[in-house]
Every structure is written in C-alpha cells, then in structure tokens.
Design a protein around this motif. Structure first.
Motif, PDB file in Angstrom:
ATOM      1  N   LYS A 272     -35.586  95.745 105.810  1.00  5.24           N
ATOM      2  CA  LYS A 272     -34.800  94.631 105.302  1.00  5.24           C
ATOM      3  C   LYS A 272     -33.657  95.168 104.450  1.00  5.24           C
ATOM      4  O   LYS A 272     -33.792  96.184 103.770  1.00  5.24           O
ATOM      5  N   TYR A 273     -32.535  94.457 104.484  1.00  5.84           N
ATOM      6  CA  TYR A 273     -31.391  94.913 103.702  1.00  5.84           C
ATOM      7  C   TYR A 273     -30.741  93.735 102.995  1.00  5.84           C
ATOM      8  O   TYR A 273     -30.965  92.571 103.332  1.00  5.84           O
ATOM      9  N   ASN A 274     -29.911  94.057 101.995  1.00  5.07           N
ATOM     10  CA  ASN A 274     -29.195  93.037 101.237  1.00  5.07           C
ATOM     11  C   ASN A 274     -27.806  93.567 100.886  1.00  5.07           C
ATOM     12  O   ASN A 274     -27.324  94.516 101.523  1.00  5.07           O
ATOM     13  N   THR A 275     -27.171  92.979  99.897  1.00  3.52           N
ATOM     14  CA  THR A 275     -25.788  93.370  99.557  1.00  3.52           C
ATOM     15  C   THR A 275     -25.688  94.817  99.095  1.00  3.52           C
ATOM     16  O   THR A 275     -24.587  95.375  99.061  1.00  3.52           O
ATOM     17  N   GLN A 276     -26.806  95.451  98.761  1.00 10.72           N
ATOM     18  CA  GLN A 276     -26.778  96.840  98.294  1.00 10.72           C
ATOM     19  C   GLN A 276     -26.380  97.829  99.387  1.00 10.72           C
ATOM     20  O   GLN A 276     -26.037  98.971  99.084  1.00 10.72           O
ATOM     21  N   ILE A 277     -26.410  97.411 100.650  1.00 13.84           N
ATOM     22  CA  ILE A 277     -25.946  98.340 101.697  1.00 13.84           C
ATOM     23  C   ILE A 277     -24.455  98.583 101.550  1.00 13.84           C
ATOM     24  O   ILE A 277     -23.948  99.652 101.922  1.00 13.84           O
ATOM     25  N   ASP A 278     -23.727  97.605 101.010  1.00 13.57           N
ATOM     26  CA  ASP A 278     -22.299  97.811 100.769  1.00 13.57           C
ATOM     27  C   ASP A 278     -22.084  98.855  99.683  1.00 13.57           C
ATOM     28  O   ASP A 278     -21.101  99.601  99.714  1.00 13.57           O
ATOM     29  N   MET A 279     -23.006  98.931  98.715  1.00 15.57           N
ATOM     30  CA  MET A 279     -22.867  99.926  97.658  1.00 15.57           C
ATOM     31  C   MET A 279     -23.102 101.338  98.189  1.00 15.57           C
ATOM     32  O   MET A 279     -22.486 102.294  97.711  1.00 15.57           O
ATOM     33  N   TRP A 280     -23.984 101.484  99.166  1.00 18.99           N
ATOM     34  CA  TRP A 280     -24.130 102.794  99.811  1.00 18.99           C
ATOM     35  C   TRP A 280     -22.801 103.178 100.471  1.00 18.99           C
ATOM     36  O   TRP A 280     -22.340 104.323 100.332  1.00 18.99           O
ATOM     37  N   SER A 281     -22.183 102.249 101.163  1.00 22.89           N
ATOM     38  CA  SER A 281     -20.898 102.520 101.816  1.00 22.89           C
ATOM     39  C   SER A 281     -19.842 102.902 100.786  1.00 22.89           C
ATOM     40  O   SER A 281     -19.013 103.791 101.036  1.00 22.89           O
ATOM     41  N   VAL A 282     -19.859 102.239  99.630  1.00 22.36           N
ATOM     42  CA  VAL A 282     -18.898 102.562  98.570  1.00 22.36           C
ATOM     43  C   VAL A 282     -19.057 104.012  98.126  1.00 22.36           C
ATOM     44  O   VAL A 282     -18.074 104.736  97.923  1.00 22.36           O
ATOM     45  N   GLY A 283     -20.309 104.461  97.967  1.00 22.41           N
ATOM     46  CA  GLY A 283     -20.538 105.854  97.599  1.00 22.41           C
ATOM     47  C   GLY A 283     -20.004 106.819  98.642  1.00 22.41           C
ATOM     48  O   GLY A 283     -19.391 107.839  98.299  1.00 22.41           O
ATOM     49  N   PHE A 402     -21.513 109.567  89.426  1.00 19.76           N
ATOM     50  CA  PHE A 402     -21.286 108.280  90.103  1.00 19.76           C
ATOM     51  C   PHE A 402     -21.830 108.322  91.528  1.00 19.76           C
ATOM     52  O   PHE A 402     -22.492 107.371  91.982  1.00 19.76           O
ATOM     53  N   LEU A 403     -21.581 109.415  92.242  1.00 24.03           N
ATOM     54  CA  LEU A 403     -22.084 109.536  93.616  1.00 24.03           C
ATOM     55  C   LEU A 403     -23.608 109.579  93.635  1.00 24.03           C
ATOM     56  O   LEU A 403     -24.249 108.973  94.501  1.00 24.03           O
ATOM     57  N   ARG A 404     -24.200 110.296  92.695  1.00 19.57           N
ATOM     58  CA  ARG A 404     -25.663 110.379  92.637  1.00 19.57           C
ATOM     59  C   ARG A 404     -26.304 109.013  92.406  1.00 19.57           C
ATOM     60  O   ARG A 404     -27.411 108.758  92.865  1.00 19.57           O
ATOM     61  N   ARG A 405     -25.602 108.136  91.703  1.00 24.73           N
ATOM     62  CA  ARG A 405     -26.172 106.831  91.375  1.00 24.73           C
ATOM     63  C   ARG A 405     -25.872 105.760  92.425  1.00 24.73           C
ATOM     64  O   ARG A 405     -26.517 104.708  92.425  1.00 24.73           O
ATOM     65  N   THR A 406     -24.900 106.013  93.274  1.00 25.87           N
ATOM     66  CA  THR A 406     -24.624 105.065  94.363  1.00 25.87           C
ATOM     67  C   THR A 406     -25.265 105.523  95.670  1.00 25.87           C
ATOM     68  O   THR A 406     -25.719 104.691  96.462  1.00 25.87           O
ATOM     69  N   LEU A 407     -25.310 106.823  95.906  1.00 21.65           N
ATOM     70  CA  LEU A 407     -25.950 107.349  97.110  1.00 21.65           C
ATOM     71  C   LEU A 407     -27.430 107.603  96.825  1.00 21.65           C
ATOM     72  O   LEU A 407     -27.916 108.739  96.857  1.00 21.65           O
TER      73      LEU A 407
END
Length: 503
Positions: A272-283, A402-407
């Motif tokens: 299951k996924y939610n809006t947090q998949i966009d945050m992975w893309s941001v990283g 920042f990358l460590r916390r988003t990825l």
C-alpha cells in the motif's frame, strides 16, 4: 513553403484595469490602434496548413482521428469547445485557440502550442486520445487541476497554471499556461554536470511546497521527476506539471506508477502507498540535481530495488509480506533453529535465471556504496577538475542528511513535505546532526473563502507557506564542457532546454 495566412485578431480590453507594462507588451498592437486608429497590423501564420500530427491520415472519428486515435491537427486549426463544457470564465469571443506548433506527442495524446484568441496569450493545449481509458484519466486530471486552482487562486504554489478544459470532437482538451524547459533537458545540455547546492535547495523547496499543497488535498502526484519540473521564466523559479498519472490517496487503484528511477520501494514491492511516495521521488530528484545523474539508475524494476537495498538497506519484512510482488523479487530464507522464515531479495543470479530477458545490471562509476560516499565522490571529482569549484568546497553535510531522511525505505519514517521544508538544507538554518523534524500537524482551514472540498469529503488543510532561504539566489552561468561524461544512464524519456550553474 506555404504562404503565410493572415489572421484577423480583435480583443476587447478594459484599459483601466491594465498596468502600463501589460499595455506596452501583451496589448502593444491594441495600444497602437488606440493611439492611432489608422494603424493596421495583421498576424501572419507561418506554414499554415502543415500537418502536425503523425500519421496524418484520417481513419477514425469520421476521419478526424488517425489510426492512433489522435486528432489530426494542422497549423492554423482552431480548437474550441464542441459542447458547452468549457470550465473557463466566459471571455469576449469565447474559448478559441489557434494551433501554432506541436510541442510533443505521447501515449496519452498531444500537446500543442496555441494562441488564445481572446487575449493574445500563448498557452499549451493537451489533447487526449479518443479512447475510454485515457478519457477517464483525463477527466480525473481535469478535476485535480481545478482543485489545485481553487486551493491556489493566486498561482503562487509552483503548480502548473490551469486555464480551461473542454471537449473537442470526443477529445478532452486541457489548457494550461506555457512554461519553459524541463530540468532534465537543462541538465543534459549542461553535459550532466548538475547544479550547485544552493540552486538545488531553491528548486527542491518549490517542489516541496507543491507536495504540501497536493498532500493536503489528498492527491498523490505519482510521477515526480526532473522531466515534470519546468522552468517558470528563469531559474531558480520552477513549476510542477503533468498530473495525468495522479490519484487520490484513498483511491490508489494503480499498482504500476512512477517512473522507474524515482519509484518508491513500497510501490516496487506492491505494498500500500500514500502521498509519501512523492517524498521518495523528491529525494531522488534532489540527488540528481546535484549529481547530474540518477542516484538509482536501475535497468529494470528488480535492478532498481537491488540498487536501493544495496545503498540504503534491506526492505522491512512487514512491507515485503504485504506486497503483491513478494514472490516476484523475494525468496524465503530458512534459518536452522528458527521457526519463522524470512523473506530476502533474490540475488542477481537467482533473478536472472528465472528472467533471462531482463536487462543486465550495469555498473555506474559515480554510484558508490552509500549516499554520503556518492555525493562526496562527485564533489571530489569536481575539485579534481577545478580546485576552485564552489560545489566541491561547499558544506555537503546538510544535503547528505536531507537525502538520508527522504530516501528512507519505510514511508512512515520518511520526512513529510512540511518537515522537509524545515530541514536546514532547505531553510538555510544552522545545521546540526541532531536536528529533529517538527511535528506535522496541518490545521483544518477556517477561512470563509475556503469552501472547496475534494470529491471524497476530506477537509482541505491550511497550507504552510514555503520557508525562504536566508542566502541569496545563486547566479546562473551557462556551462559548456568538451566531453560528455561516461556512465550516463539511458533515459526512457527525454523532453526539452536551458543553462546550468557552473561547478
């Protein structure tokens, strides 16, 4: 070469409501006519009648569409609602768009550069294929753009500006503002050298603001990538485009979403996924803006998850167990003396023995064992090439943190858009390795003017404005490099131009 065709253009203008700048630019011809009634000027259409859509033979929809269900457009054609479906506020003369050029064709349809005959502005018109599946998705995209427009009436949240939407001979048409080149093309034209950390932070801050806006609306973009971030007049100003793949958070009906390089781990395993998949893309985007190349350049979906786990760590057992792809990429590992089996990612040999046609894993020299090593190695390379390189000397600790916390593989541990905006790399605050993200508690909107709700009755939360960096905007210089670097990953799509900051 066809003879240019004259087009008579007239527009009704409320001169008292226009600024001197608008009068002397957008309405320059009308200003001349107002000053001198004898002044005459007729717009000429170059290459009038030249076919833009390929193939251009009409075989469907009464001969209006080609074999691919695309409407056949020619230079000089006029697009206007064929039914009373336009969502635009009625202007003098109605919604009439003159086709000037083709900007791109894809699986969804076509994007045309058009002239809005009501006010002489140039717009982009996305014309969807005449197929039920594409039409249904286009209707959702239209509703999402309308929601964003209502939530952002002043158009200052870095989303593509929505203008109009209507039906045109069984084709859904979505009219938007016209922007500049996409970030991938700018990086490509800069020989894949990437941007400075300041410019990267400025761009990412704007993308995060978009994520705040759409997550509060319960919308998942589902396809954030450099190709879908366009320059708004000049860098660092950008806007996010292409909501054609977007879904509502409580209606996640699709399992194959996101471009591969930016696909979140939960999507790959089928959980299951939610809006947090966009945050992975941001990283992933943030890393690529600095490196100039994707940090996870997988040649296949298996290769993608292999690279992610090799650099960041294993997928949590709960995520694997809940994913529909657990048998596709994972195998059970039995440990003697332990009753419960454990799921682990297949080795390359195991996977390729079952999937012989899968593209092989390719080693890219710029990709190292960890995020920190990958970023530091590229900075060292820049210093080796130029000992005065500002990017090579810059403090990279906030960026790496920042990358460590988003990825982060677990989406619950990933920074949310608001938390990411507060990170020192984005806010410009003093960096501390012990920085703790603030709680993410959006407050429901109490504004009497905010009456719009999404179709699933979720309350639209008050949007937090993006945090402004304390340092000044970087200067942009065009960069030329004598030789294209090696190990540049092959892209599946490569849209549009610009200049990048030198190292």
């Amino acid at each position: 070469m066809t003879k240019p065709r004259p087009v008579q253009m007239s527009v009704t203008i409320d001169w008292s409501a226009q600024s001197p700048m608008i009068k002397c630019s957008l309405y320059l011809v009308e200003l001349y006519k107002k000053c001198n009634p004898q002044f005459k000027w007729i717009r000429q259409i170059k290459d009038d009648g030249i076919a833009l859509t390929q193939p251009s033979a009409g075989v469907r929809n009464d001969g209006l569409d080609n074999v691919n269900d695309d409407f056949i457009f020619r230079v000089g054609d006029v697009i206007t609602p064929t039914a009373q479906t336009s969502t635009a506020r009625r202007k003098p003369g109605g919604s009439v768009y003159l086709v000037e050029a083709m900007m791109g064709q894809g699986s969804f349809g076509q994007v045309l550069r058009c002239l809005d005959m009501s006010d002489h502005s140039t717009v982009g018109v996305k014309v969807i294929k005449n197929q039920p599946a594409y039409t249904k998705q286009a209707q959702l995209e239209k509703e999402i753009l309308k929601m964003i427009k209502q939530a952002d009436p002043h158009d200052d949240r870095h989303c593509l500006g929505f203008v109009d939407a209507f039906d045109f001979y069984n084709h859904v048409c979505i009219v938007t503002e016209l922007l500049g080149d996409d970030l991938y093309t700018i990086i490509k034209e800069g020989r894949y050298r990437g941007f400075s950390l300041d410019l990267t932070a400025s761009i990412v801050a704007q993308v995060l603001d978009v994520c705040c806006l759409i997550s509060d609306l319960g919308i998942i973009h589902c396809d954030l990538k450099p190709e879908n971030i366009l320059v708004d007049r000049c860098l660092p100003a950008v806007k996010v485009i292409d909501f054609g793949s977007s879904v509502f958070e409580n209606k996640t009906i699709y399992s194959y979403i996101q471009s591969r390089y930016y696909r979140a781990p939960e999507v790959i395993v089928g959980a299951k996924y939610n809006t947090q998949i966009d945050m992975w893309s941001v990283g992933c985007i943030a890393a690529e803006l600095f490196l100039g190349r994707p940090i996870f350049p997988g040649s296949s979906e298996y290769d993608q998850i292999f690279r992610i786990t090799a650099m960041i760590g294993p997928i949590p057992q709960e995520m694997i167990a809940s994913g529909r792809n657990r048998r596709k990429y994972f195998v059970e590992e039995i440990t003697p003396g332990v009753a419960q089996t454990r799921l682990r990612l297949m080795t390359m040999q195991e996977y390729h023995s079952l999937n012989e046609k899968t593209p092989p894993h390719k080693n890219h020299s710029f990709v190292k064992d960890t995020i920190a090593k990958t970023i530091d190695a590229y900075a060292t390379q820049l210093l080796h090439e130029n000992e005065k390189s500002q990017r090579g000397k810059a403090d990279r600790r906030p960026f790496i943190d920042f990358l460590r916390r988003t990825l982060v593989i677990d989406p619950q541990q990933r920074l949310t858009p608001r938390q990411a905006l507060a990170h020192p790399f984005i806010s410009g605050a003093a960096f501390s390795e012990h920085w703790q993200p603030p709680p993410d508690k959006p407050i429901p909107s109490q504004s009497p003017h905010s009456t719009h709700r999404n179709p699933f009755s979720e309350v639209i939360a008050t949007i937090t404005a993006p945090i402004t960096r304390t340092d000044s905007s970087p200067q942009l210089n065009s960069l030329s490099h004598p030789q294209q670097p090696q190990n540049v990953p092959t892209r599946l799509a490569a849209p549009t131009i610009g200049s990048v900051e030198s190292s």
